[in-house]
Motif scaffolding. Structure first.
Motif, PDB file in Angstrom:
ATOM      1  N   LYS A 258       1.228  -0.883   0.336  1.00 25.99           N
ATOM      2  CA  LYS A 258      -0.274   0.501   0.224  1.00 25.99           C
ATOM      3  C   LYS A 258       0.870   1.260   0.115  1.00 25.99           C
ATOM      4  O   LYS A 258       1.827   1.321   1.159  1.00 25.99           O
ATOM      5  N   PRO A 259       1.081   2.360  -0.977  1.00 22.15           N
ATOM      6  CA  PRO A 259       1.704   3.273  -0.615  1.00 22.15           C
ATOM      7  C   PRO A 259       1.488   4.255   0.405  1.00 22.15           C
ATOM      8  O   PRO A 259       0.025   4.719   0.595  1.00 22.15           O
ATOM      9  N   LEU A 260       1.897   5.711   0.290  1.00 27.20           N
ATOM     10  CA  LEU A 260       1.485   6.440   0.957  1.00 27.20           C
ATOM     11  C   LEU A 260       0.839   7.787  -0.251  1.00 27.20           C
ATOM     12  O   LEU A 260       1.089   7.864  -1.288  1.00 27.20           O
ATOM     13  N   VAL A 261      -0.048   8.103   0.671  1.00 22.95           N
ATOM     14  CA  VAL A 261      -1.280   9.053  -0.272  1.00 22.95           C
ATOM     15  C   VAL A 261      -0.843  10.434   0.046  1.00 22.95           C
ATOM     16  O   VAL A 261      -0.978  11.336   0.717  1.00 22.95           O
ATOM     17  N   PHE A 262       0.172  11.120  -1.224  1.00 27.20           N
ATOM     18  CA  PHE A 262       0.296  12.810  -0.637  1.00 27.20           C
ATOM     19  C   PHE A 262      -0.819  13.783  -1.437  1.00 27.20           C
ATOM     20  O   PHE A 262      -0.995  13.918  -2.428  1.00 27.20           O
ATOM     21  N   ALA A 289       4.607   5.472  -3.178  1.00 29.24           N
ATOM     22  CA  ALA A 289       3.273   6.498  -2.555  1.00 29.24           C
ATOM     23  C   ALA A 289       3.077   7.382  -4.026  1.00 29.24           C
ATOM     24  O   ALA A 289       3.540   7.162  -5.068  1.00 29.24           O
ATOM     25  N   ILE A 290       1.526   8.005  -4.032  1.00 29.05           N
ATOM     26  CA  ILE A 290       0.601   8.358  -4.480  1.00 29.05           C
ATOM     27  C   ILE A 290       0.552  10.212  -4.751  1.00 29.05           C
ATOM     28  O   ILE A 290       0.781  10.628  -3.133  1.00 29.05           O
ATOM     29  N   PHE A 291       0.836  10.425  -5.993  1.00 30.33           N
ATOM     30  CA  PHE A 291       0.977  12.525  -5.810  1.00 30.33           C
ATOM     31  C   PHE A 291      -0.668  12.725  -6.899  1.00 30.33           C
ATOM     32  O   PHE A 291      -1.027  12.562  -7.948  1.00 30.33           O
ATOM     33  N   LEU A 292      -0.906  13.763  -5.698  1.00 31.75           N
ATOM     34  CA  LEU A 292      -2.452  14.394  -5.786  1.00 31.75           C
ATOM     35  C   LEU A 292      -2.165  14.963  -5.939  1.00 31.75           C
ATOM     36  O   LEU A 292      -1.951  16.008  -4.924  1.00 31.75           O
ATOM     37  N   THR A 293      -2.406  15.952  -7.369  1.00 31.35           N
ATOM     38  CA  THR A 293      -2.296  17.028  -7.654  1.00 31.35           C
ATOM     39  C   THR A 293      -2.677  17.333  -9.398  1.00 31.35           C
ATOM     40  O   THR A 293      -2.947  16.890 -10.250  1.00 31.35           O
ATOM     41  N   ARG A 294      -3.746  18.117  -9.480  1.00 30.33           N
ATOM     42  CA  ARG A 294      -4.385  18.851 -10.530  1.00 30.33           C
ATOM     43  C   ARG A 294      -2.951  19.707 -11.685  1.00 30.33           C
ATOM     44  O   ARG A 294      -3.316  19.813 -12.858  1.00 30.33           O
ATOM     45  N   GLU A 295      -2.271  19.859 -10.901  1.00 32.10           N
ATOM     46  CA  GLU A 295      -1.642  21.140 -10.701  1.00 32.10           C
ATOM     47  C   GLU A 295       0.446  20.090 -11.298  1.00 32.10           C
ATOM     48  O   GLU A 295       1.213  20.204 -10.448  1.00 32.10           O
ATOM     49  N   ARG A 296       0.439  19.446 -12.724  1.00 31.99           N
ATOM     50  CA  ARG A 296       1.079  18.956 -12.881  1.00 31.99           C
ATOM     51  C   ARG A 296       2.561  19.779 -12.309  1.00 31.99           C
ATOM     52  O   ARG A 296       3.710  18.740 -12.580  1.00 31.99           O
ATOM     53  N   ALA A 297       2.880  20.898 -12.678  1.00 31.82           N
ATOM     54  CA  ALA A 297       3.906  21.772 -12.670  1.00 31.82           C
ATOM     55  C   ALA A 297       4.293  22.055 -10.860  1.00 31.82           C
ATOM     56  O   ALA A 297       5.378  21.881 -10.996  1.00 31.82           O
TER      57      ALA A 297
END
Length: 420
Positions: A258-262, A289-297
């Motif tokens: 299971k990953p860490l989610v940020f 880990a999983i990185f969540l954001t609509r702003e890829r920048a």
């Protein structure tokens, strides 16, 4: 439905975490056969209409995104002024919207605190029968009682009540009222309405009814909250088991532990440091880990195979597959992690996030590192402690059980109707 039944105007502002709870209330009212109109930023039109709710938009997408792109809104001291820079225009739009909706039935407005002053003006002008203030987070309600967190300042329990009242007066006169009261009275005065002296007092005392959209076990009622008051519960977005999952996400989840989610929240466009620190901490820990954001920048350009970026995934679907959630401390995100029964590491930037984080820590299900103090080594140490702690996991499971069976929003709506 009776011809005299009220037409409910459900009004909210903010980001996704502010929209979903009000949508759940609006949907419950529809299930009761009530006429409902949902009013929020035009930016969310598709989301609201897809839920089957009649929609009226306020403002333009450009205006909404312009506010989010201002980094000051995530500063504990500058945020209020930045967010309410054009508050009078927003109030006028709220009034125009209410005036434009058919007046064939009495109107009851269920409003986010920032929309309450506009709804009160409409009531004073005879356009609205009643106003219900709905509070998403405990710190939306001004209080001098413990736990007392104002922005990034936590007031010790030994501080006398007289000093607490003085602190609130200082905060209101120094940061809140010069912005909010000035703009509110700029709308009220030309309409011949009496001036408001305190923004927070007005929001708490002017509505006909107040409702908490969080449970008493998260924040019990304190003596100086407004009355009458309904103690509600979290109103969470319901997603299917794998709603919003891309092929890449499904494959990633199946490929290892299971990953860490940020996530810094759907409205944060200024979290590059947050993700850079997250990547460094992950590399130290050797975790996925999983990185969540609509702003890829905001995401580091080169991610290892152990890290997956996703623009958006409903947390209700994703978090059951996660080990720990690292987030900004928004109330919706906080509640989703509680429901999923996973540890939280809260990294507050501004607003209610500090108070929500403090409550998570006191409940024994997480830790807090303010965004301005976030460093890779400290983050890695804290994460290691969280996902290895059997005590934290046990407490997470205990609180997750409070979400079964799911809270019934229809019962809450019936109680609102009874009191209004």
């Amino acid at each position: 439905m009776s011809e005299t039944a009220p037409h409910y105007l459900v009004m909210t502002v903010g980001t996704t975490g502010d929209i979903h709870p009000f949508m759940r209330i609006a949907s419950a009212l529809q299930m009761l056969g009530r006429k409902v109109t949902f009013v929020t930023h035009s930016y969310y039109e598709k989301v609201v209409r897809d839920a089957g709710l009649p929609f009226v938009g306020i403002g333009t997408d450009e205006e909404f995104l312009h506010v989010l792109r201002n980094p000051d809104i995530w500063d504990p001291k500058k945020g209020f002024s930045a967010l309410l820079a054009n508050y009078s225009d927003g109030l006028k739009q709220v009034l125009e919207t209410i005036e434009s909706i058919s007046a064939q039935a009495p109107h009851v407005v269920i409003a986010h605190p920032f929309a309450v002053p506009g709804a009160i003006i409409a009531r004073e002008r005879g356009l609205v029968k009643a106003v219900v203030a709905a509070y998403l987070a405990p710190s939306n309600l001004r209080s001098c009682h413990d736990p007392l967190t104002i922005g990034d300042t936590s007031v010790p329990r030994w501080v006398p009540m007289s000093w607490r009242r003085a602190l609130w007066r200082f905060v209101e006169k120094g940061w809140i009222d010069p912005v909010a009261v000035t703009q509110l009275n700029a709308v009220r005065t030309p309409l011949g309405l009496p001036e408001v002296g305190s923004f927070l007092t007005h929001i708490m005392e002017a509505p006909d009814l107040s409702v908490t959209l969080f449970p008493s076990w998260f924040a019990p009622v304190v003596p100086d909250w407004p009355r009458p008051l309904i103690e509600g519960d979290f109103q969470l977005f319901e997603a299917a088991a794998q709603d919003g999952f891309t092929e890449a996400l499904s494959a990633f989840l199946a490929a290892g532990e299971k990953p860490l989610v940020f996530t810094p929240g759907t409205g944060n466009f200024h979290a590059a440091d947050f993700f850079a620190c997250a990547l460094s901490a992950i590399n130290r820990l050797g975790r996925r880990a999983i990185f969540l954001t609509r702003e890829r920048a905001q995401i580091p350009a080169n991610l290892p195979e152990s890290v997956l970026w996703q623009a958006y995934v409903p947390l209700s679907a994703l978090l059951p597959h996660a080990a720990v959630l690292v987030h900004h401390g928004g109330i919706g995100t906080t509640a989703e992690a509680l429901r999923a029964g996973i540890p939280q590491l809260v990294v507050p930037f501004a607003w209610d996030q500090f108070d929500n984080g403090a409550r998570i820590a006191s409940l024994g299900v997480g830790m807090v590192i303010p965004a301005k103090r976030l460093r890779p080594r400290k983050l890695a140490r804290s994460l290691h402690t969280l996902y290895r702690s059997e005590t934290v996991r046990a407490q997470c499971s205990l609180l997750a059980s409070r979400f079964t069976p799911p809270h019934d929003p229809i019962a809450l709506c019936r109680e609102v109707e009874r009191l209004v």
